[in-house]
Structure formats: structure tokens, C-alpha cells
Scaffold this motif. Structure first.
Motif, PDB file in Angstrom:
ATOM      1  N   LEU A  82       6.377  -3.784   9.093  1.00 16.08           N
ATOM      2  CA  LEU A  82       4.959  -3.536   9.365  1.00 16.08           C
ATOM      3  C   LEU A  82       4.145  -3.668   8.085  1.00 16.08           C
ATOM      4  O   LEU A  82       3.142  -4.403   8.028  1.00 16.08           O
ATOM      5  CB  LEU A  82       4.789  -2.142   9.976  1.00 16.08           C
ATOM      6  N   PHE A  83       4.565  -2.969   7.042  1.00 19.04           N
ATOM      7  CA  PHE A  83       3.802  -3.007   5.792  1.00 19.04           C
ATOM      8  C   PHE A  83       3.923  -4.355   5.093  1.00 19.04           C
ATOM      9  O   PHE A  83       3.025  -4.763   4.349  1.00 19.04           O
ATOM     10  CB  PHE A  83       4.251  -1.868   4.877  1.00 19.04           C
ATOM     11  N   ALA A  84       5.032  -5.063   5.328  1.00 14.23           N
ATOM     12  CA  ALA A  84       5.174  -6.404   4.754  1.00 14.23           C
ATOM     13  C   ALA A  84       4.101  -7.337   5.309  1.00 14.23           C
ATOM     14  O   ALA A  84       3.538  -8.168   4.570  1.00 14.23           O
ATOM     15  CB  ALA A  84       6.567  -6.953   5.046  1.00 14.23           C
ATOM     16  N   GLU A  85       3.799  -7.212   6.601  1.00 13.29           N
ATOM     17  CA  GLU A  85       2.780  -8.091   7.188  1.00 13.29           C
ATOM     18  C   GLU A  85       1.374  -7.683   6.740  1.00 13.29           C
ATOM     19  O   GLU A  85       0.492  -8.532   6.613  1.00 13.29           O
ATOM     20  CB  GLU A  85       2.910  -8.068   8.710  1.00 13.29           C
ATOM     21  N   ILE A  86       1.164  -6.378   6.503  1.00 16.23           N
ATOM     22  CA  ILE A  86      -0.130  -5.952   5.981  1.00 16.23           C
ATOM     23  C   ILE A  86      -0.319  -6.474   4.555  1.00 16.23           C
ATOM     24  O   ILE A  86      -1.421  -6.862   4.163  1.00 16.23           O
ATOM     25  CB  ILE A  86      -0.245  -4.416   6.038  1.00 16.23           C
ATOM     26  N   ASP A  87       0.772  -6.525   3.785  1.00 24.71           N
ATOM     27  CA  ASP A  87       0.689  -7.087   2.437  1.00 24.71           C
ATOM     28  C   ASP A  87       0.283  -8.561   2.475  1.00 24.71           C
ATOM     29  O   ASP A  87      -0.391  -9.054   1.559  1.00 24.71           O
ATOM     30  CB  ASP A  87       2.031  -6.937   1.720  1.00 24.71           C
ATOM     31  N   ASN A  88       0.703  -9.275   3.515  1.00 27.74           N
ATOM     32  CA  ASN A  88       0.272 -10.672   3.660  1.00 27.74           C
ATOM     33  C   ASN A  88      -1.247 -10.770   3.738  1.00 27.74           C
ATOM     34  O   ASN A  88      -1.859 -11.687   3.165  1.00 27.74           O
ATOM     35  CB  ASN A  88       0.889 -11.292   4.916  1.00 27.74           C
ATOM     36  N   ILE A  89      -1.854  -9.836   4.473  1.00 29.30           N
ATOM     37  CA  ILE A  89      -3.314  -9.829   4.613  1.00 29.30           C
ATOM     38  C   ILE A  89      -3.961  -9.596   3.248  1.00 29.30           C
ATOM     39  O   ILE A  89      -4.959 -10.243   2.896  1.00 29.30           O
ATOM     40  CB  ILE A  89      -3.758  -8.744   5.613  1.00 29.30           C
ATOM     41  N   LYS A  90      -3.387  -8.703   2.481  1.00 31.46           N
ATOM     42  CA  LYS A  90      -3.942  -8.427   1.148  1.00 31.46           C
ATOM     43  C   LYS A  90      -3.848  -9.653   0.253  1.00 31.46           C
ATOM     44  O   LYS A  90      -4.757  -9.929  -0.541  1.00 31.46           O
ATOM     45  CB  LYS A  90      -3.196  -7.254   0.509  1.00 31.46           C
ATOM     46  N   ARG A  91      -2.731 -10.392   0.366  1.00 28.24           N
ATOM     47  CA  ARG A  91      -2.572 -11.582  -0.475  1.00 28.24           C
ATOM     48  C   ARG A  91      -3.588 -12.661  -0.143  1.00 28.24           C
ATOM     49  O   ARG A  91      -3.810 -13.585  -0.939  1.00 28.24           O
ATOM     50  CB  ARG A  91      -1.145 -12.126  -0.342  1.00 28.24           C
ATOM     51  N   ALA A  92      -4.205 -12.571   1.028  1.00 28.27           N
ATOM     52  CA  ALA A  92      -5.259 -13.531   1.381  1.00 28.27           C
ATOM     53  C   ALA A  92      -6.572 -13.212   0.681  1.00 28.27           C
ATOM     54  O   ALA A  92      -7.539 -13.969   0.817  1.00 28.27           O
ATOM     55  CB  ALA A  92      -5.471 -13.544   2.895  1.00 28.27           C
ATOM     56  N   GLY A  93      -6.598 -12.096  -0.051  1.00 27.51           N
ATOM     57  CA  GLY A  93      -7.813 -11.713  -0.757  1.00 27.51           C
ATOM     58  C   GLY A  93      -8.584 -10.595  -0.085  1.00 27.51           C
ATOM     59  O   GLY A  93      -9.688 -10.252  -0.519  1.00 27.51           O
ATOM     60  N   VAL A  94      -8.020 -10.006   0.970  1.00 27.32           N
ATOM     61  CA  VAL A  94      -8.690  -8.929   1.689  1.00 27.32           C
ATOM     62  C   VAL A  94      -8.465  -7.609   0.951  1.00 27.32           C
ATOM     63  O   VAL A  94      -7.325  -7.258   0.620  1.00 27.32           O
ATOM     64  CB  VAL A  94      -8.160  -8.816   3.131  1.00 27.32           C
ATOM     65  N   GLU A  95      -9.538  -6.884   0.686  1.00 30.64           N
ATOM     66  CA  GLU A  95      -9.441  -5.553   0.086  1.00 30.64           C
ATOM     67  C   GLU A  95      -9.369  -4.516   1.200  1.00 30.64           C
ATOM     68  O   GLU A  95     -10.180  -4.533   2.125  1.00 30.64           O
ATOM     69  CB  GLU A  95     -10.650  -5.272  -0.806  1.00 30.64           C
ATOM     70  N   ILE A  96      -8.393  -3.611   1.126  1.00 29.77           N
ATOM     71  CA  ILE A  96      -8.239  -2.560   2.138  1.00 29.77           C
ATOM     72  C   ILE A  96      -8.431  -1.209   1.467  1.00 29.77           C
ATOM     73  O   ILE A  96      -7.681  -0.843   0.557  1.00 29.77           O
ATOM     74  CB  ILE A  96      -6.852  -2.628   2.817  1.00 29.77           C
ATOM     75  N   ARG A  97      -9.448  -0.474   1.909  1.00 26.73           N
ATOM     76  CA  ARG A  97      -9.722   0.858   1.383  1.00 26.73           C
ATOM     77  C   ARG A  97      -9.358   1.901   2.438  1.00 26.73           C
ATOM     78  O   ARG A  97     -10.002   1.991   3.487  1.00 26.73           O
ATOM     79  CB  ARG A  97     -11.201   0.991   1.017  1.00 26.73           C
ATOM     80  N   CYS A  98      -8.312   2.658   2.168  1.00 27.27           N
ATOM     81  CA  CYS A  98      -7.851   3.674   3.111  1.00 27.27           C
ATOM     82  C   CYS A  98      -8.517   5.021   2.814  1.00 27.27           C
ATOM     83  O   CYS A  98      -9.069   5.237   1.732  1.00 27.27           O
ATOM     84  CB  CYS A  98      -6.332   3.801   3.047  1.00 27.27           C
TER      85      CYS A  98
END
Length: 665
Positions: free
Chosen positions: A316-332
């Protein structure tokens, strides 16, 4: 005479075969009319059927299920009636042919909305001006289909999509058509059969970036419509996908940018599957995207709603990391209404558009006496607390050694029951007001729950909770099945005076979820009575620049349905930012041309393998993944069972198949 349609269809006729959903019943023969599930309580008599929009006619019925296209269905009867015309009067002779031409265009994806109005005009003229009952009745089936299933006509026109998968020009393969995101299953199955896992995964990610996740928790709409299932067993598409994605985990994916960088910025509120997909697609189009997530971790219900025994956190977190590598900033840890407002996103932070993908995390209340007692744990809250703080004794203490009852029949209910069993509950009961076959949870999950010793109680409904401050039991009232509701299921009706008590220490209501709108004040965003956002064709809300997608629009749905909306809302936002126009989005990707290297005759008798699972004796007290997946040899052999319906479509449409030499090169 006088018996309701539903009683004839389901009690005398035996209902719809193979567990498929009832869709419509055509009464009165080729000049009659079709009626939807909402008309199943209609008594069969002349006046009642006419009032409902059908006729008694020949006294016969044709029952159709979810696999019937109502546009094609109406076309079938119109073709018969038109052929029967004697030709004496123009309204019948010409009108029937013109309507048939229009319906043919619609089934080929070439219709327009003006065609719908033209059908209504021709029908009205035929009824008023034809000389005999044949001409006057010919428009009946078409108008009935338009009256009750107009959205299917419009889907053929606006989206060139046949939801039933029957209009061949619009359906490359039933599996692709059934997938909400339109994933090209035959293409990646063919590549997997050749051992080309990276190439297959790349095709999958063009439509769905969460192959690791959906390889585990997708309901596999594609398998439900797989044509191989008409012969023996559907292809295990989900498990093939899982292996393909797992095999490539050692090669992290960095999504490529498809458009030049842009100066505009987009805020996505909600880090679930819809929000993350929208963020990825917008980043690929060159936008600067920031995701604001209320929870301490991203993933939404994928993280806090699906237990780890179904979806381990590592993939699950591996696929979320893919989104981050696209340049998306995630603020939790950023909650809308608490840490920021929509006005601040626009006015202070300088975002040009906002996508609301806040999900549906709020559990519905039981609405019965005693629901505030200690020991009552809302389903989504329970699963979230376990997911975030499973090692915390304060979370597990209310469950260990306790008698637990879960109210509901959906996925959240079954997940809660199986989670409670793993946490050490001495007994776990599921209370459901309808029958087993009416439960909306996935059949595989129901079977797994039964294997784990979960006890089911059907046709009962909680009416009050016992105990002083702390729960000690639940009083349930027996139910009987009454009339049909709009879903085609019989409504549960209380049996007065027939109650029974179940001694429990913990009650987990899981009867549905809604969107938490407590943050809303004067934001200019309209919502429905079901607490979902009102959106137009471009997923735009009633506030300019604010779009919405996911469960907050559709209501609680699946990961793949949220992904599909994320794809579309990204296109809509892009079109608006670039042109200022609100246009109904189409998510387009290149059609892969993958040749068939397998001789299907060699796999005519091959059967779907059983999926290996962790033994029940090893599941208690842990959250180890239950479904273990196939090995490589099994996966490649299973992929070779695919009938490659997409290549048949190319033959039908006169499109040249891909050249073998090109692929080998």
C-alpha cells in the motif's frame, strides 16, 4: 391476474439465474413495455400494467438481467414490429424505419442527444396517426425503455459506452468494459503469459496506478463479465495482476510527465484512492499538486478501512510512494475546517483549483435506544483505530475475550467481524436484516468469515440495547420479507411481538457511511440529502473552481471506482484551467496492440486454479495476509486461458490486427 410481477418472477419463475441482478421485465410481447425493479410490486392486470407503462398484451413476460442492454433490447422489438408493418400508412411504414435507424446509430456510438428527442417526436406521431394498433403500438417498447433507462441511452451517446457490454462497436472486450477505469486486461494478460511483467504493468498503470492494491482488494468487475466464465471459469485476472505487480516491486515506478510544467497549482483535499489518482494525473499534466490529508497517514480507506490481512501496508505505502515520485506533495494531519479552509486555499495559498476527495468515513448511527452506551463502536471508527493503533493495548482491550456483534452485511461489517475475531473476541456475531444472498459484501469475504467461525443471524434487526452504562446485550426483532424495493430485493418487515436477545459486550454498527461535512459553513458548495456533493458533468461543484470526486460524490464505493473518478476529475480540472470551459471529461489512453502468441485450442480444457490461502488455524491473533497468491508458472498458464475478445472486436470492426514481427522487434 392480480398477482404482483415480483411474485411471478421470483417465486413462481425462480428468479434470475446465476446470481445476476434483475434489470427489467417486458410484458405484452413485442408491442408491450419494459418495467424496472421499482415496478415489481405492480399487480398483473390490464389497468395496473398500463398505468405502470406496459401492457397486458399476449400475457407473456420476458425477464432480463444486468447483462441486457436496454437500447439493444428496444431495438430488437422495434426491428420485429417494423418488419411486420403492412406499409399502408406512412407513419408506421416510415416512422418505424426512421426510429430503427436512430437506435442503430446509438448502439454504434454515433448518436446524439437530438436523436433522443427525435425518437420521442416520431413515437408521438406514430401513436396519433397510424391506422392500426400495430403502428400505434410499435413505439411502446422504445418509449418504455427511454422512460425508465434513459441514462443508458445517454451513456451510449455521451460516453460511447454500453454498460451491459452488448453493443459490439462500443465493447472491445467485456472485461475492459466492466472495469470502471477501463483497464486493458487482455493486453496485460497476454504480456504476462509471455513473461513480460514490466510491460504489462505499464499498460495497467495507464488506467489504474494501484496494481499492488487492486491485485488484492478489487472486487474484480472484469472477472464477473469475463466471457471465459460462460465456458467454464472466468480468468483469475485479479490474481494475475497481483503477481505482475509483486514481481516488479524491486523496480520503483516514477510516473512520467506527459505535458510541460505549468504555473497553475491544484489542491486535492483527501488522500484516498480518488484524491491520489487525481493528484497523479494532474502532476503528469504538469501541475503543481498538493494533497491535504486529515489522517496521520495517506491512503484514506485503503489504509484505515481495509484490514492488513487483506491489504498489507508494505505494498500500500509502496504505491503511495509512486505518487510522491511524480512530484505530488502530501501533507498529512491537515483537516479541512480545522487547519485550513477552501477560502484560504484560494486566497492565501494561491491555488487555482481545488478537488474535494474527502471520502465517506462517517458511520451511520443505528438510531435505536441505548446506542450511546459504552461498548458501542461505530464500524469505520473501529477499523480506523485498529489500523492506526493496533499495537496499543487501549485499542485491543475492549475486544479481547469479549462477545462481539456486528450489525450490517457489507464489506465494512465483514471486515469488522473478522478483525474482532483476530483481536481475540470469544464470540463474533453478524446481525443482518435480510438473507444471506442479499448481503452486499464480497462472496469470498463471506466465505472466509464463515470459515473463521463468525456466526450469522439473518432476518433480525436490533431494536434496543441492554445494560446500564455499559452494553450487556442487544434485543433483536425478527423480520419477514415483504414487498420489493427499488433495488429488486424484498424489504424486511418487522414481525410484531417476535423478539430475541443476544448477550454481547461489544456492538459494532456497520450499516453504511456518509461524508463528514462538519467543516462546511459558507463555502457555497451544495450537497444532497445523502451528504454527497452536487456535481455537474465536469465534476464541478456549485462553487467555481471547486471539483469533487470519489465516495463524497458517488457514496461508498470500491477502490477501482474511486480511481476511475480520479482519472476523470483530473481531465476536467485540466480542461477548465486551460480553456475556462466545463466539459464532460473523457479519459483517453492509447489502445495497446498485443498479439496472441498462445494457441487457445491448447487451453480449451484448462481450468482456473484454486487460490492458496493461509490456513484458518494460523490466522487467529495476527493480521498476516490470508490470500497468498499464485506462483509464476501458475500465473503464466492462467493468463493463457484468456480468449482475447479484444482481437475479435478488431476483426468485427475491420481493424488490422498488430503484426507479430513488430511486437517481436
Amino acid at each position: 391476474m392480480g398477482m404482483p410481477l415480483g411474485d411471478i418472477i421470483f417465486d413462481i419463475g425462480g428468479g434470475v439465474p446465476t446470481g445476476k441482478q434483475f434489470k427489467a421485465v417486458q410484458t405484452g410481447g413485442p408491442l408491450g413495455g419494459c418495467l424496472p425493479a421499482s415496478a415489481l410490486n405492480t399487480p398483473v392486470d390490464f389497468d395496473s400494467l398500463i398505468a405502470a407503462g406496459a401492457t397486458m398484451g399476449s400475457g407473456g413476460m420476458i425477464v432480463v438481467d444486468e447483462d441486457t442492454c436496454m437500447v439493444e433490447f428496444a431495438k430488437y422489438f422495434l426491428a420485429f414490429a417494423s418488419a411486420e408493418s403492412c406499409g399502408k400508412c406512412v407513419p408506421c411504414r416510415v416512422g418505424g424505419q426512421r426510429m430503427l435507424e436512430i437506435l442503430t446509430r446509438i448502439t454504434e456510438g454515433k448518436g446524439t442527444r437530438a436523436d433522443v428527442e427525435k425518437i420521442k417526436e416520431i413515437s408521438r406521431n406514430m401513436r396519433e396517426a397510424s391506422l392500426c394498433a400495430l403502428g400505434q403500438g410499435t413505439p411502446g417498447p422504445v418509449m418504455a425503455a427511454l422512460r425508465f433507462f434513459e441514462e443508458e441511452f445517454l451513456a451510449h451517446i455521451d460516453e460511447q459506452k454500453c454498460s451491459a457490454g452488448q453493443c459490439k462497436p462500443l465493447v472491445r472486450a467485456k472485461c475492459i468494459n466492466a472495469c470502471p477505469a477501463g483497464v486493458e486486461s487482455p493486453a496485460y494478460l497476454a504480456l504476462v503469459s509471455q513473461g513480460k511483467y514490466a510491460e504489462g504493468l505499464a499498460i495497467h498503470r495507464e488506467r489504474n496506478p494501484f496494481a499492488l492494491i487492486c491485485g488484492r482488494v478489487c472486487p474484480a468487475f472484469c472477472e464477473q463479465k469475463c466471457r471465459r466464465g460462460d465456458i467454464d471459469d472466468p480468468i483469475a485476472i485479479r490474481l494475475v495482476k497481483r503477481f505482475m505487480a509483486d514481481y516488479e516491486t524491486g523496480h520503483p515506478w516514477t510516473p512520467e510527465r506527459l505535458s510541460p510544467a505549468k504555473s497553475q497549482r491544484v489542491a486535492v483535499v483527501g488522500g484516498g484512492p480518488a484524491g491520489l489518482t487525481a493528484a497523479l494525473r494532474l502532476a503528469q499534466r504538469g501541475y503543481k499538486v498538493t494533497v491535504y490529508e486529515k489522517l496521520p497517514v495517506a491512503g484514506g480507506m485503503m489504509t484505515v478501512g481495509i484490514p492488513e490481512y487483506r491489504l498489507p501496508r508494505e505494498p500500500l505505502f509502496a504505491e503511495i510512494d509512486n505518487i510522491k515520485r511524480a512530484g505530488v506533495e502530501i501533507r498529512c494531519g491537515q483537516a479541512l475546517g480545522r487547519d485550513f479552509t477552501i477560502d484560504q486555499l484560494f486566497q492565501q495559498d494561491g491555488f487555482n483549483a481545488v478537488v474535494l476527495a474527502v471520502g465517506a468515513h462517517k458511520s451511520r448511527r443505528l438510531g435505536i435506544l441505548g446506542q450511546e452506551k459504552q461498548g458501542v463502536l461505530p464500524g469505520t471508527d473501529f477499523l480506523r483505530d485498529v489500523s492506526l493503533r493496533r499495537a496499543d493495548p487501549a485499542v485491543t482491550a475492549p475486544i479481547v475475550g469479549k462477545r462481539v456483534a456486528v450489525v450490517g452485511g457489507g464489506d465494512v461489517a465483514i471486515d469488522a467481524a473478522r478483525t474482532a475475531w483476530r483481536l481475540g473476541a470469544s464470540e463474533v456475531h453478524v446481525i443482518y436484516r435480510r438473507q444471506y444472498q442479499d448481503m452486499p459484501a464480497h462472496p469470498e469475504e463471506l466465505e472466509a468469515a464463515a470459515k473463521e467461525g463468525i456466526q450469522f443471524h439473518f432476518l433480525v434487526n436490533p431494536v434496543r440495547l441492554l445494560g446500564a452504562e455499559r452494553l450487556t446485550g442487544v434485543v433483536m426483532q425478527r423480520q419477514r420479507l415483504g414487498d420489493f424495493d427499488n433495488s429488486g430485493r424484498r424489504r424486511p418487515v418487522p414481525v410484531e411481538g417476535d423478539e430475541l436477545t443476544l448477550d454481547v459486550d461489544v456492538l459494532i454498527p456497520a450499516i453504511g457511511q456518509t461524508t463528514d461535512l462538519s467543516w462546511m459553513k459558507e463555502d457555497g458548495i451544495e450537497v444532497t440529502r445523502s451528504s454527497t456533493f452536487v456535481v455537474k458533468d465536469a465534476f464541478n461543484t456549485t462553487r467555481t473552481g471547486v471539483f469533487a470526486a470519489g465516495d463524497a460524490v458517488s457514496g461508498p464505493a470500491t477502490v477501482i471506482q474511486a480511481v476511475a473518478q480520479g482519472n476523470l476529475v483530473a481531465v476536467a480540472v485540466d480542461q477548465w484551467l486551460q480553456t475556462g470551459q466545463m466539459v464532460k471529461p473523457r479519459y483517453e489512453t492509447a489502445r495497446p496492440d498485443i498479439v496472441q502468441l498462445t494457441n487457445l485450442d491448447d487451453y480449451a480444457n484448462a481450468r482456473r486454479p484454486e487460490a492458496p490461502e493461509l490456513p484458518v488455524t494460523e490466522r487467529r491473533g495476527n493480521f498476516c495476509e490470508v490470500e497468498l497468491g499464485f506462483d509464476e508458472a501458475t500465473v503464466r498458464e492462467e493468463a493463457k486461458r484468456c480468449l482475447r475478445c479484444d482481437l475479435e472486436w478488431m476483426d468485427v470492426m475491420g481493424i488490422a490486427r498488430p503484426q507479430l514481427e513488430k511486437v517481436q522487434a
